[in-house]
Write an enzyme that holds these catalytic residues in place. Structure first.
Site, PDB file in Angstrom:
ATOM      1  N   GLY A  56       0.839  -1.183   0.000  1.00 60.80           N
ATOM      2  CA  GLY A  56       0.000   0.000   0.000  1.00 60.80           C
ATOM      3  C   GLY A  56       0.880   1.240   0.000  1.00 60.80           C
ATOM      4  O   GLY A  56       2.011   1.206   0.487  1.00 60.80           O
ATOM      5  N   GLN A  61       3.093   9.965   1.456  1.00 61.19           N
ATOM      6  CA  GLN A  61       4.374   9.274   1.618  1.00 61.19           C
ATOM      7  C   GLN A  61       5.376   9.656   0.532  1.00 61.19           C
ATOM      8  O   GLN A  61       6.572   9.387   0.667  1.00 61.19           O
ATOM      9  CB  GLN A  61       4.179   7.751   1.580  1.00 61.19           C
ATOM     10  N   CYS A 104       5.536  -0.226   7.628  1.00 60.59           N
ATOM     11  CA  CYS A 104       5.224   0.924   6.778  1.00 60.59           C
ATOM     12  C   CYS A 104       6.456   1.257   5.946  1.00 60.59           C
ATOM     13  O   CYS A 104       7.565   1.290   6.474  1.00 60.59           O
ATOM     14  CB  CYS A 104       4.841   2.112   7.662  1.00 60.59           C
ATOM     15  N   LEU A 105       6.260   1.499   4.663  1.00 63.60           N
ATOM     16  CA  LEU A 105       7.387   1.833   3.782  1.00 63.60           C
ATOM     17  C   LEU A 105       8.128   3.071   4.271  1.00 63.60           C
ATOM     18  O   LEU A 105       9.315   3.220   4.012  1.00 63.60           O
ATOM     19  CB  LEU A 105       6.882   2.085   2.353  1.00 63.60           C
ATOM     20  N   HIS A 146      -4.803   1.520   7.435  1.00 55.00           N
ATOM     21  CA  HIS A 146      -3.433   2.050   7.541  1.00 55.00           C
ATOM     22  C   HIS A 146      -3.238   3.210   6.556  1.00 55.00           C
ATOM     23  O   HIS A 146      -2.678   4.261   6.917  1.00 55.00           O
ATOM     24  CB  HIS A 146      -2.441   0.907   7.254  1.00 55.00           C
ATOM     25  N   GLU A 147      -3.710   3.008   5.311  1.00 59.42           N
ATOM     26  CA  GLU A 147      -3.495   4.046   4.289  1.00 59.42           C
ATOM     27  C   GLU A 147      -4.353   5.291   4.564  1.00 59.42           C
ATOM     28  O   GLU A 147      -3.898   6.420   4.353  1.00 59.42           O
ATOM     29  CB  GLU A 147      -3.784   3.501   2.890  1.00 59.42           C
ATOM     30  N   HIS A 150      -2.662   7.502   6.881  1.00 59.13           N
ATOM     31  CA  HIS A 150      -1.643   8.344   6.234  1.00 59.13           C
ATOM     32  C   HIS A 150      -2.266   9.631   5.689  1.00 59.13           C
ATOM     33  O   HIS A 150      -1.639  10.686   5.700  1.00 59.13           O
ATOM     34  CB  HIS A 150      -0.991   7.597   5.066  1.00 59.13           C
TER      35      HIS A 150
HETATM   36 NI    NI Z   1       2.441   3.194   5.788  1.00 61.76          NI
END
Ligand code: NI
Length: 171
Positions: A56, A61, A104-105, A146-147, A150
């Protein structure tokens, strides 16, 4: 379909770039969804997510303060393709909460178990400007939550996870 142009792989921000990760995304105007800027960004986000081997990715991000997220098809075999969420709103979180490990990236190497709603209904626009109300559970519901966090400038580490070593997420 959008015209094929050279795709850009964006840099995914780490906590060192926290200001942009913490900036809530703005809603995309409906009239702008079909425009080249948004269509190009969607394609770039899909490529960036794949390149990073993520499941995701949210626009903040990569420093774009917009309410856009993409989710990999692998998250749910029922998906016909990658899921694109424009202006998503979670309308009905289930009262049942489940603990699942997340990463998380933008926070490489950090993992933790968080409780979130097991199922949700999310209202969003797709890349064609069509509105959808999707009810889902399991991993897809988890990744969507989660997204959407963000898009509000919220990271999973804010939700007081029980930190882990990523055993369930790493190959
Ligand atoms: Ni994330």
């Amino acid at each position: 379909m959008p015209k094929k142009t050279k795709l850009r792989v964006w840099t995914i921000f780490s906590p060192g770039d926290e200001r942009l990760l913490r900036t809530p995304g703005e809603s995309v105007a409906l009239a702008d969804i079909s425009g080249q800027t948004v269509q190009r960004l969607l394609d770039d986000m899909l490529v960036t997510m794949k390149q990073a081997q993520g499941i995701g990715l949210a626009a903040p991000q990569i420093g774009q303060s917009l309410r856009i997220a993409v989710i990999a098809r692998e998250v749910d075999p029922a998906l016909p393709g990658p899921l694109i969420l424009i202006n998503p709103i979670i309308t009905q979180p289930s009262s049942d909460q489940v603990p699942i490990e997340e990463g998380c990236l933008s926070i490489p190497g950090v993992f933790g178990i968080i409780r979130r709603a097991e199922g949700i209904t999310v209202r969003y626009f797709d890349r064609f400007g069509q509105v959808h109300n999707m009810t889902t559970a399991g991993l897809l519901a988890r990744v969507i939550q989660h997204e959407v966090d963000h898009l509000h400038g919220v990271l999973f580490i804010d939700r007081q996870p029980e930190f882990t070593r990523g055993q369930e997420l790493l190959p």
